[in-house]
Design a protein around this motif. Structure first.
Motif, PDB file in Angstrom:
ATOM      1  N   ASP A   1       0.834  -1.199   0.000  1.00 52.88           N
ATOM      2  CA  ASP A   1       0.000   0.000   0.000  1.00 52.88           C
ATOM      3  C   ASP A   1       0.870   1.251   0.000  1.00 52.88           C
ATOM      4  O   ASP A   1       2.070   1.178   0.203  1.00 52.88           O
ATOM      5  CB  ASP A   1      -0.883   0.031   1.258  1.00 52.88           C
ATOM      6  N   GLY A   2       0.250   2.380  -0.166  1.00 53.43           N
ATOM      7  CA  GLY A   2       0.931   3.669  -0.089  1.00 53.43           C
ATOM      8  C   GLY A   2       0.443   4.610  -1.154  1.00 53.43           C
ATOM      9  O   GLY A   2      -0.226   4.208  -2.114  1.00 53.43           O
ATOM     10  N   GLN A   3       0.775   5.870  -0.974  1.00 51.01           N
ATOM     11  CA  GLN A   3       0.338   6.892  -1.930  1.00 51.01           C
ATOM     12  C   GLN A   3       0.844   6.593  -3.336  1.00 51.01           C
ATOM     13  O   GLN A   3       0.096   6.653  -4.301  1.00 51.01           O
ATOM     14  CB  GLN A   3       0.825   8.276  -1.481  1.00 51.01           C
ATOM     15  N   TYR A   4       2.130   6.279  -3.459  1.00 52.12           N
ATOM     16  CA  TYR A   4       2.726   6.023  -4.770  1.00 52.12           C
ATOM     17  C   TYR A   4       2.835   4.521  -4.997  1.00 52.12           C
ATOM     18  O   TYR A   4       3.913   3.981  -5.196  1.00 52.12           O
ATOM     19  CB  TYR A   4       4.085   6.714  -4.874  1.00 52.12           C
ATOM     20  N   SER A   5       1.689   3.859  -4.972  1.00 52.28           N
ATOM     21  CA  SER A   5       1.629   2.403  -5.032  1.00 52.28           C
ATOM     22  C   SER A   5       1.217   1.903  -6.417  1.00 52.28           C
ATOM     23  O   SER A   5       0.823   2.679  -7.292  1.00 52.28           O
ATOM     24  CB  SER A   5       0.625   1.900  -3.997  1.00 52.28           C
ATOM     25  N   HIS A   6       1.304   0.590  -6.565  1.00 50.19           N
ATOM     26  CA  HIS A   6       0.785  -0.053  -7.772  1.00 50.19           C
ATOM     27  C   HIS A   6      -0.705   0.253  -7.906  1.00 50.19           C
ATOM     28  O   HIS A   6      -1.159   0.677  -8.964  1.00 50.19           O
ATOM     29  CB  HIS A   6       0.982  -1.579  -7.686  1.00 50.19           C
ATOM     30  N   TRP A   7      -1.466   0.004  -6.825  1.00 46.10           N
ATOM     31  CA  TRP A   7      -2.912   0.179  -6.854  1.00 46.10           C
ATOM     32  C   TRP A   7      -3.300   1.589  -7.277  1.00 46.10           C
ATOM     33  O   TRP A   7      -4.278   1.798  -8.001  1.00 46.10           O
ATOM     34  CB  TRP A   7      -3.513  -0.152  -5.479  1.00 46.10           C
ATOM     35  N   ASN A   8      -2.530   2.591  -6.843  1.00 46.11           N
ATOM     36  CA  ASN A   8      -2.829   3.988  -7.174  1.00 46.11           C
ATOM     37  C   ASN A   8      -2.291   4.420  -8.529  1.00 46.11           C
ATOM     38  O   ASN A   8      -2.390   5.590  -8.892  1.00 46.11           O
ATOM     39  CB  ASN A   8      -2.323   4.908  -6.070  1.00 46.11           C
ATOM     40  N   GLY A   9      -1.693   3.491  -9.278  1.00 37.72           N
ATOM     41  CA  GLY A   9      -1.322   3.766 -10.662  1.00 37.72           C
ATOM     42  C   GLY A   9       0.061   4.323 -10.912  1.00 37.72           C
ATOM     43  O   GLY A   9       0.364   4.744 -12.021  1.00 37.72           O
ATOM     44  N   TYR A  10       0.928   4.333  -9.888  1.00 37.09           N
ATOM     45  CA  TYR A  10       2.260   4.926 -10.031  1.00 37.09           C
ATOM     46  C   TYR A  10       3.365   3.919 -10.335  1.00 37.09           C
ATOM     47  O   TYR A  10       4.466   4.331 -10.679  1.00 37.09           O
ATOM     48  CB  TYR A  10       2.647   5.664  -8.745  1.00 37.09           C
ATOM     49  N   LYS A  11       3.113   2.623 -10.135  1.00 34.88           N
ATOM     50  CA  LYS A  11       4.195   1.650 -10.226  1.00 34.88           C
ATOM     51  C   LYS A  11       3.946   0.579 -11.269  1.00 34.88           C
ATOM     52  O   LYS A  11       2.810   0.206 -11.550  1.00 34.88           O
ATOM     53  CB  LYS A  11       4.386   0.941  -8.883  1.00 34.88           C
ATOM     54  N   LEU A  12       5.062   0.090 -11.801  1.00 36.00           N
ATOM     55  CA  LEU A  12       5.071  -1.081 -12.666  1.00 36.00           C
ATOM     56  C   LEU A  12       6.183  -1.998 -12.201  1.00 36.00           C
ATOM     57  O   LEU A  12       7.233  -1.535 -11.759  1.00 36.00           O
ATOM     58  CB  LEU A  12       5.337  -0.701 -14.122  1.00 36.00           C
ATOM     59  N   ASP A  13       5.970  -3.299 -12.325  1.00 37.53           N
ATOM     60  CA  ASP A  13       7.031  -4.275 -12.150  1.00 37.53           C
ATOM     61  C   ASP A  13       7.500  -4.691 -13.529  1.00 37.53           C
ATOM     62  O   ASP A  13       6.682  -4.808 -14.463  1.00 37.53           O
ATOM     63  CB  ASP A  13       6.529  -5.514 -11.402  1.00 37.53           C
ATOM     64  N   MET A  14       8.809  -4.900 -13.662  1.00 35.87           N
ATOM     65  CA  MET A  14       9.396  -5.333 -14.932  1.00 35.87           C
ATOM     66  C   MET A  14      10.412  -6.423 -14.680  1.00 35.87           C
ATOM     67  O   MET A  14      11.075  -6.440 -13.634  1.00 35.87           O
ATOM     68  CB  MET A  14      10.088  -4.154 -15.626  1.00 35.87           C
ATOM     69  N   SER A  15      10.547  -7.297 -15.657  1.00 39.85           N
ATOM     70  CA  SER A  15      11.531  -8.371 -15.565  1.00 39.85           C
ATOM     71  C   SER A  15      12.935  -7.800 -15.465  1.00 39.85           C
ATOM     72  O   SER A  15      13.233  -6.743 -16.032  1.00 39.85           O
ATOM     73  CB  SER A  15      11.463  -9.262 -16.816  1.00 39.85           C
TER      74      SER A  15
END
Length: 168
Positions: free
Chosen positions: A108-122
């Motif tokens: 969780d967090g303001q700059y989270s995946h759920w909030n649209g700020y993050k991506l995971d990459m290989s």
């Protein structure tokens, strides 16, 4: 009443059209390069942008349901996050594979995946070499780009926080 600014946006190599920019709007922010208030977009819009840039994505569950942690979803992702990944591919010349988006199951967090700020990459040696050569190491397997985006090398993937599109 706020004063309206007029900018010219080049379309292709020859045609230029005027763009009406309203200060304080998402359009003004994007035109000026500050995408802090950028709009969120749908999974299909993001998928289309990734496909157009030649960026594949994988899902361990072969799905895109935002509410399932084994899916890879882009629903409610910021457009600047998608454009940041495209900028990374273009600037680095590296192949990129997205493995995580806005689906549940991340921290969780303001700059989270759920909030649209993050991506995971290989992980790849190409991306690692690019990050090492161009970004500031800030400790704890983290690097920060000049634009403020944070690249965190987790065990088996990159976890990237896109505060902006990285100079797109």
């Amino acid at each position: 009443m706020k004063k309206l600014a007029k900018r010219t946006v080049a379309i292709g190599a020859v045609l230029a059209l005027p763009l009406l920019v309203v200060p304080g709007s998402a359009q003004a922010d994007s035109a000026a390069g500050d995408v802090g208030s950028a709009a969120k977009i749908s999974h299909s819009q993001a998928a289309s942008m990734f496909q157009g840039a030649g960026i594949p994505w994988t899902s361990s569950g072969n799905c895109s349901d935002r509410n399932k942690p084994n899916c890879t979803s882009f629903e409610q992702i910021h457009d600047h996050t998608v454009r940041g990944a495209i900028t990374l591919k273009s600037a680095s010349g590296c192949a990129i594979n997205v493995t995580g988006g806005t689906e549940t199951g991340h921290a969780d967090g303001q700059y989270s995946h759920w909030n649209g700020y993050k991506l995971d990459m290989s992980l790849s040696s190409c991306i690692q070499n690019y990050v090492d050569a161009n970004f500031a190491y800030i400790g704890g397997s983290k690097w920060q780009s000049g634009s403020g985006n944070v690249y965190y090398r987790e065990g088996n993937h990159w976890d990237i926080t896109f505060h902006n599109c990285g100079g797109c």
